[in-house]
Write a protein that holds these residues in place. Structure first.
Motif, PDB file in Angstrom:
ATOM      1  N   SER A 143       3.420   2.676  12.704  1.00  0.00           N
ATOM      2  CA  SER A 143       2.268   3.475  12.256  1.00  0.00           C
ATOM      3  C   SER A 143       1.633   2.993  10.892  1.00  0.00           C
ATOM      4  N   GLY A 144       0.578   3.355  10.562  1.00  0.00           N
ATOM      5  CA  GLY A 144      -0.127   3.075   9.160  1.00  0.00           C
ATOM      6  C   GLY A 144       0.834   3.133   8.349  1.00  0.00           C
ATOM      7  N   GLY A 145       1.522   4.320   7.951  1.00  0.00           N
ATOM      8  CA  GLY A 145       2.538   4.633   7.021  1.00  0.00           C
ATOM      9  C   GLY A 145       3.593   3.705   7.005  1.00  0.00           C
ATOM     10  N   GLN A 146       4.040   3.558   7.969  1.00  0.00           N
ATOM     11  CA  GLN A 146       5.183   2.517   8.283  1.00  0.00           C
ATOM     12  C   GLN A 146       4.712   1.209   7.764  1.00  0.00           C
ATOM     13  N   GLU A 147       3.616   0.612   8.143  1.00  0.00           N
ATOM     14  CA  GLU A 147       3.229  -0.592   7.730  1.00  0.00           C
ATOM     15  C   GLU A 147       2.718  -0.675   6.329  1.00  0.00           C
ATOM     16  N   GLN A 148       2.599   0.244   5.489  1.00  0.00           N
ATOM     17  CA  GLN A 148       2.410   0.179   4.342  1.00  0.00           C
ATOM     18  C   GLN A 148       3.894   0.106   3.621  1.00  0.00           C
ATOM     19  N   ARG A 149       4.896   0.763   4.104  1.00  0.00           N
ATOM     20  CA  ARG A 149       6.095   0.877   3.548  1.00  0.00           C
ATOM     21  C   ARG A 149       6.779  -0.637   3.820  1.00  0.00           C
ATOM     22  N   VAL A 150       6.394  -1.330   4.735  1.00  0.00           N
ATOM     23  CA  VAL A 150       6.871  -2.576   4.922  1.00  0.00           C
ATOM     24  C   VAL A 150       6.039  -3.533   3.956  1.00  0.00           C
ATOM     25  N   ARG A 151       4.892  -3.359   3.568  1.00  0.00           N
ATOM     26  CA  ARG A 151       4.128  -3.992   2.576  1.00  0.00           C
ATOM     27  C   ARG A 151       4.876  -3.776   1.236  1.00  0.00           C
ATOM     28  N   PHE A 152       5.291  -2.703   0.881  1.00  0.00           N
ATOM     29  CA  PHE A 152       5.982  -2.229  -0.237  1.00  0.00           C
ATOM     30  C   PHE A 152       7.159  -3.001  -0.264  1.00  0.00           C
ATOM     31  N   ALA A 153       7.861  -3.447   0.629  1.00  0.00           N
ATOM     32  CA  ALA A 153       9.279  -4.069   0.846  1.00  0.00           C
ATOM     33  C   ALA A 153       8.876  -5.308   0.295  1.00  0.00           C
ATOM     34  N   LEU A 154       7.901  -5.805   1.124  1.00  0.00           N
ATOM     35  CA  LEU A 154       7.679  -7.328   0.579  1.00  0.00           C
ATOM     36  C   LEU A 154       7.138  -7.564  -0.555  1.00  0.00           C
ATOM     37  N   ALA A 155       6.470  -6.549  -1.338  1.00  0.00           N
ATOM     38  CA  ALA A 155       6.206  -6.519  -2.890  1.00  0.00           C
ATOM     39  C   ALA A 155       7.376  -6.498  -3.669  1.00  0.00           C
ATOM     40  N   THR A 156       8.366  -5.870  -3.290  1.00  0.00           N
ATOM     41  CA  THR A 156       9.745  -5.717  -3.929  1.00  0.00           C
ATOM     42  C   THR A 156      10.871  -6.504  -3.562  1.00  0.00           C
ATOM     43  N   ALA A 157      10.475  -7.678  -2.840  1.00  0.00           N
ATOM     44  CA  ALA A 157      11.724  -8.234  -2.233  1.00  0.00           C
ATOM     45  C   ALA A 157      12.515  -8.856  -3.196  1.00  0.00           C
ATOM     46  N   GLY A 158      11.753  -9.157  -4.183  1.00  0.00           N
ATOM     47  CA  GLY A 158      12.757 -10.078  -5.432  1.00  0.00           C
ATOM     48  C   GLY A 158      12.716  -9.283  -6.554  1.00  0.00           C
ATOM     49  N   ASP A 159      13.181  -9.720  -7.628  1.00  0.00           N
ATOM     50  CA  ASP A 159      13.395  -9.372  -9.095  1.00  0.00           C
ATOM     51  C   ASP A 159      11.977  -9.620  -9.833  1.00  0.00           C
ATOM     52  N   ASN A 160      11.086  -9.007  -9.629  1.00  0.00           N
ATOM     53  CA  ASN A 160       9.526  -9.067 -10.264  1.00  0.00           C
ATOM     54  C   ASN A 160       9.452  -8.439 -11.465  1.00  0.00           C
ATOM     55  N   ASP A 161       8.696  -8.818 -12.346  1.00  0.00           N
ATOM     56  CA  ASP A 161       8.481  -8.049 -13.574  1.00  0.00           C
ATOM     57  C   ASP A 161       7.143  -7.487 -13.822  1.00  0.00           C
TER      58      ASP A 161
END
Length: 314
Positions: A143-161
């Motif tokens: 769903s659209g909301g689930q896609e957004q959460r996948v994008r969030f996972a990709l944005a936080t896949a590593g130790d970002n500052d």
């Protein structure tokens, strides 16, 4: 932190995460970003607001090194945006760009982790984004909301500052939105800087430590949500006026310092730049309101007042 206007020039500091110095960007005859100066610092959660065409997306593109500035300087952690991204210091969740199809959620998140210079464990990323239960589902069946959460996972896949989010909760239901922002608050509490653009002004009011308002590519206001509300200058006034005639309503419309007027039945709701003077004028008309209430504007109303005032000066 004090509320400011577009004339403010933000100077870099030793602990700045992001520095914009007099940045401009045009597309043909359209000036999308116009002399923008600002600085972001570690641990801040910052909301980026503005009407359509204000320059929010272009500002994020410049910050991430996706577009070059025409003039001025954009620095992240003292380096160029591209260098900061390549070093794994920046995670981004953008509206543009689709997700890979015919792969599972786990596979695409695992790829994001593998590409990051400082990756988190895949299972941790899935759990934090709330997509561990759909890890084996194909991305093109979300769903659209689930896609957004996948994008969030990709944005936080590593130790970002620094985490940059463009309309992150679009398509999410209320429960998912609350869970998302709880996670982002945890990120900020760990010292990371979170910058998000949103049309949900209640999110900015509830979540952001600091609010930036853009209008026509310029920084219109910069401060806490409370400071932004105060900057708008107007206050809400509501009262009941039983048996008011049409002539009374006409006289109320002509009250001094009004910025908005409305009434329904016996209830009058107005906004005024000088609430004391407006209320005094009501009594001077020989009218006696009941259930009188005076309150500051909400962030959405303050945002509208600020941007409309800016439009009026153009």
């Amino acid at each position: 932190m004090t509320t400011t206007t577009a004339t403010r020039t933000a100077k870099p500091t030793t602990d700045s995460v992001v520095d914009f110095e007099n940045v401009t960007k045009s597309y043909g005859q359209v000036r999308a970003v116009d002399g923008l100066s600002l600085a972001l610092h570690p641990g801040e959660t910052v909301a980026l607001l503005g009407p359509n065409g204000a320059g929010k997306s272009t500002t994020l593109d410049l910050l991430l090194g996706l577009r070059p500035a025409d003039s001025g300087s954009v620095r992240l952690f003292g380096t160029t945006p591209r260098e900061a991204v390549a070093a794994g210091r920046v995670g981004a969740m953008l509206q543009s760009g689709g997700l890979m199809e015919e792969v599972t959620v786990r596979e695409i998140v695992a790829l994001g982790c593998a590409l990051h210079p400082r990756p988190h464990p895949v299972d941790q990323v899935l759990s934090r984004a709330g997509i561990d239960k759909i890890a084996d589902r194909r991305v093109d069946r979300l769903s659209g909301g689930q896609e957004q959460r996948v994008r969030f996972a990709l944005a936080t896949a590593g130790d970002n500052d620094l985490i940059v989010l463009d309309e992150p909760t679009t398509g999410m239901d209320v429960t998912a939105r609350h869970a998302f922002w709880a996670t982002m608050r945890e990120q900020a509490d760990q010292g990371r800087t979170v910058l998000f653009a949103t049309h949900y002004l209640e999110e900015a009011d509830a979540i952001a430590d600091r609010v930036l308002v853009l209008s026509k590519g310029r920084l219109l206001a910069d401060g806490t949500a409370a400071e932004i509300k105060a900057t708008a200058g107007a206050r809400k006034i509501s009262f009941d006026l039983a048996g008011a005639a049409d002539t009374d309503i006409d006289r109320l419309r002509a009250l001094p310092h009004l910025t908005a007027f409305g009434h329904h039945g016996d209830t009058v709701r107005i906004q005024s730049r000088d609430a004391d003077a407006t209320i005094h004028a009501v009594y001077a008309l020989g009218l006696y309101p009941r259930n009188l209430e005076v309150a500051g504007l909400g962030l959405e109303q303050a945002f509208i007042a600020l941007t409309e005032a800016e439009e009026a000066t153009q």
